[in-house]
Design a protein around this motif. Sequence first.
Motif, PDB file in Angstrom:
ATOM      1  N   ASN A  22      -7.431 -10.403   2.697  1.00 40.12           N
ATOM      2  CA  ASN A  22      -6.627  -9.370   3.343  1.00 40.12           C
ATOM      3  C   ASN A  22      -5.441  -9.951   4.091  1.00 40.12           C
ATOM      4  N   ASP A  40      -2.936 -11.153   1.496  1.00 34.96           N
ATOM      5  CA  ASP A  40      -2.335 -10.007   0.819  1.00 34.96           C
ATOM      6  C   ASP A  40      -1.326  -9.310   1.719  1.00 34.96           C
ATOM      7  N   LYS A  41      -1.654  -9.142   2.999  1.00 35.98           N
ATOM      8  CA  LYS A  41      -0.754  -8.472   3.921  1.00 35.98           C
ATOM      9  C   LYS A  41       0.513  -9.293   4.116  1.00 35.98           C
ATOM     10  N   LYS A  93       2.611  -8.920   0.983  1.00 28.85           N
ATOM     11  CA  LYS A  93       3.244  -7.607   0.911  1.00 28.85           C
ATOM     12  C   LYS A  93       4.408  -7.511   1.894  1.00 28.85           C
ATOM     13  N   ASP A  94       4.209  -8.042   3.099  1.00 28.98           N
ATOM     14  CA  ASP A  94       5.290  -8.033   4.086  1.00 28.98           C
ATOM     15  C   ASP A  94       6.487  -8.834   3.596  1.00 28.98           C
TER      16      ASP A  94
END
Length: 124
Positions: free
Chosen positions: A53, A56-57, A60-61
């Motif tokens: 997580n 992934d975050k 994505k950011d």
Amino acid sequence: MAPNRSSLGSTLAAGLALAAVWSFAPRREVDDLSFVGSSVQPPQVREHKVALNGVDKAMKDRINSVEKTGKLTDAMRLVAAAKVRRAQDGVKKSRPFSEELTSMIKGIVKKLKGSGLEAELPML
């Protein structure tokens, strides 16, 4: 009982021929084989056992940041193109005035050639 040389040679030749045929024969992948009573299933997607997580975050950011930067860059490029176009239009509009001014200065220089002002005005 020792095998004779002719049977050993023929056995060796048959083995080499079989190996050559086997190496040129088309091969099928193990996944392509369907055995009796079985069906070929598509490969299954592996699931990660470790939580990603945070990664992934962050990813994505970063992707969102790069996309926003690209949009800003495109907008700035459009603004710059509009400014260049406006400047080019201004130059085109001022061209007749510039040509008239140049011809007036040339006329003045022609009239002053014989007056003796060349010594005082070296730029003419």
